[in-house]
Design an enzyme around this catalytic site. Structure first.
Site, mmCIF file in Angstrom:
data_model
loop_
_atom_site.group_PDB
_atom_site.id
_atom_site.type_symbol
_atom_site.label_atom_id
_atom_site.label_comp_id
_atom_site.label_asym_id
_atom_site.label_seq_id
_atom_site.Cartn_x
_atom_site.Cartn_y
_atom_site.Cartn_z
ATOM 1 N N GLY A 1 0.843 -1.216 -0.053
ATOM 2 C CA GLY A 1 -0.019 0.008 0.039
ATOM 3 C C GLY A 1 0.928 1.195 -0.109
ATOM 4 N N HIS A 2 0.242 2.335 0.026
ATOM 5 C CA HIS A 2 0.848 3.584 -0.227
ATOM 6 C C HIS A 2 1.524 4.101 0.952
ATOM 7 C CE1 HIS A 2 -1.860 5.550 2.596
ATOM 8 N NE2 HIS A 2 -3.008 4.787 2.193
ATOM 9 N N ASN A 3 2.814 4.700 0.761
ATOM 10 C CA ASN A 3 3.639 5.060 1.849
ATOM 11 C C ASN A 3 4.098 3.960 2.748
ATOM 12 O OD1 ASN A 3 1.686 7.685 1.681
ATOM 13 N ND2 ASN A 3 3.545 8.300 2.214
ATOM 14 N N CYS A 4 4.129 2.957 2.274
ATOM 15 C CA CYS A 4 4.913 1.622 2.918
ATOM 16 C C CYS A 4 6.553 1.723 2.627
ATOM 17 C CB CYS A 4 4.290 0.378 2.310
ATOM 18 S SG CYS A 4 2.856 -0.194 2.976
ATOM 19 N N SER B 1 1.172 2.820 4.973
ATOM 20 C CA SER B 1 2.022 3.115 6.221
ATOM 21 C C SER B 1 2.539 2.162 6.858
ATOM 22 C CB SER B 1 1.425 4.304 6.782
ATOM 23 O OG SER B 1 1.097 5.382 6.024
#
Length: 319
Positions: free
Chosen positions: A230-233, A250
Site C-alpha cells: 500500500g501507499h507510503n509503505c 504506511s
C-alpha cells in the site's frame, strides 16, 4: 494554485488571509512555507508547532493550536477538504512535453514497449515488449522489466532490479474521504515509489505510490507473486514477502523481515528487524525485533502452536 483560489473553492471568505502560491500538499514534517497541510486527528496537533507550512486545514475545535505565522483554514472536515483539493495537484503519467528517453549503452528496449517523456534507462537494462514506462521514470543498470509491466510516472528504480510480468508500480493508493451522505471522494496520490538496488518483484504485484512523500522498497528485498504493498509503505532491507501478502498503507518493516503467504497488516504498523510472521498471520500491532508470530488474533508463534494443538484436542473430545 493560489490560496485565495483554494478559499473560494471551499466557500471561505478570504478576508484576513494572506495570499500566496500553494505549490503542493504536504506532510507536517516536510512542508515548506509554500505548502498546505491538514490535521484530521488530534494526535498530530503537537507537530504543528514545528511545521514550516504556510497554511493548514483544521477543525474549529483545534484552531488555537495553529502557530503564529501559519494560516489556519477552518473547515468542518479537514480530511474531506484535503481530498477535494488533491485533484488540483495531481500529475499526469504521460505528457506531450519533455525530453526524449535517455537510453544508456547496452540497454535494450524491445518493440512494443512504451516510454514516456524524460525517461532514463541505465546501462544493460532490458525493457521487454508490452511494458509501459511513465514520464520521468528512472531505471538503473542491469535491470530487467518483463512483459506488460506498468511503471507509473516519477518512479525511481535502482540497479539490478527485476520486475516480473504484469506487475504495476506506482498506481494510486486506495484512499478516499467520505461525505456525510456516504459518497467516496478520491484522494489523488501525488508521491512516488522508490525501489533500491537488488530488489526482485514477482509477477502481478502492485506497489502503490505515496499520498505525498514516497513508498520505498529497500535494497535486497525479495517479493513473491501477487503481493500488494500500500501507499507510503517502507519495506526494510532484505525483507521477504511471500505470495499474497498484503500490506496496508504506511506499514513499515525493519531489515530481514519474513512474512509467509497471505499474511497481512493493518495500516500505520511497524514490524521490527528479523521478525518472522507465519502464513495468514494478521498483524494489528507493532511487533518488536527478533520475534516470531502467527495466527489470528496474532500471537507469538510458540503460543499460537500450543493454542492450535489444545484446540484440536478439545474438538476431538467433543467428537
Amino acid at each position: 494554485m493560489r490560496l485565495f483560489e483554494i478559499l473560494k473553492y471551499l466557500g471561505i471568505d478570504s478576508q484576513g488571509f494572506r495570499d500566496f502560491e500553494v505549490e503542493s500538499l504536504s506532510t507536517l514534517e516536510d512542508a515548506r512555507a509554500c505548502d498546505l497541510v491538514y490535521i484530521d486527528q488530534d494526535k498530530y496537533l503537537e507537530g504543528l508547532a514545528n511545521s514550516q507550512a504556510g497554511a493548514v486545514l483544521i477543525a474549529e475545535k483545534n484552531k488555537s493550536h495553529v502557530p503564529s505565522g501559519m494560516q489556519g483554514i477552518i473547515v468542518p472536515n479537514p480530511h474531506l477538504a484535503f481530498a477535494y483539493l488533491s485533484s488540483f495537484f495531481a500529475y499526469d503519467n504521460f505528457a506531450s512535453q519533455g525530453r526524449d528517453p535517455k537510453i544508456q549503452a547496452g540497454a535494450v528496449v524491445m518493440d512494443g514497449a512504451y516510454l514516456g517523456r524524460d525517461v532514463e534507462i541505465g546501462e544493460r537494462s532490458i525493457v521487454m515488449a508490452g511494458a509501459v514506462i511513465g514520464d520521468g521514470v528512472k531505471i538503473g543498470k542491469d535491470c530487467k522489466i518483463y512483459p506488460n509491466v506498468v511503471i507509473y510516472a516519477r518512479t525511481v528504480i535502482g540497479d539490478r532490479v527485476y520486475i516480473h510480468a504484469g506487475s504495476v508500480i506506482g498506481s494510486d493508493g486506495f484512499g478516499y474521504a467520505h461525505t456525510q451522505d456516504g459518497k467516496h471522494i478520491k484522494i489523488f496520490h501525488n508521491g512516488v515509489v522508490e525501489i533500491e538496488d537488488d530488489v526482485e518483484i514477482g509477477a502481478n504485484c502492485t506497489v502503490d505510490r505515496a499520498v505525498f512523500g514516497e513508498t520505498r522498497i529497500k535494497k535486497g528485498s525479495k517479493i513473491d507473486n501477487l503481493v500488494q504493498i500500500g501507499h507510503n509503505c517502507v519495506i526494510g532491507e532484505h525483507t521477504i514477502l511471500v505470495s499474497q501478502v498484503g500490506l496496508a498503507g504506511s506499514t513499515s518493516t525493519g531489515r530481514n523481515v519474513v512474512m509467509g503467504g497471505q499474511a497481512g497488516t493493518g495500516g500505520h504498523i511497524h514490524i521490527g528487524d528479523f521478525v518472522q510472521i507465519a502464513g495468514r498471520g494478521a498483524v494489528g500491532k507493532n511487533l518488536p525485533p527478533n520475534t516470531k508470530w502467527g495466527g489470528h488474533p496474532l500471537m507469538e508463534l510458540d503460543e499460537w502452536m500450543k493454542f492450535y494443538v489444545n484446540l484440536r484436542r478439545m474438538l476431538k473430545k467433543k467428537a
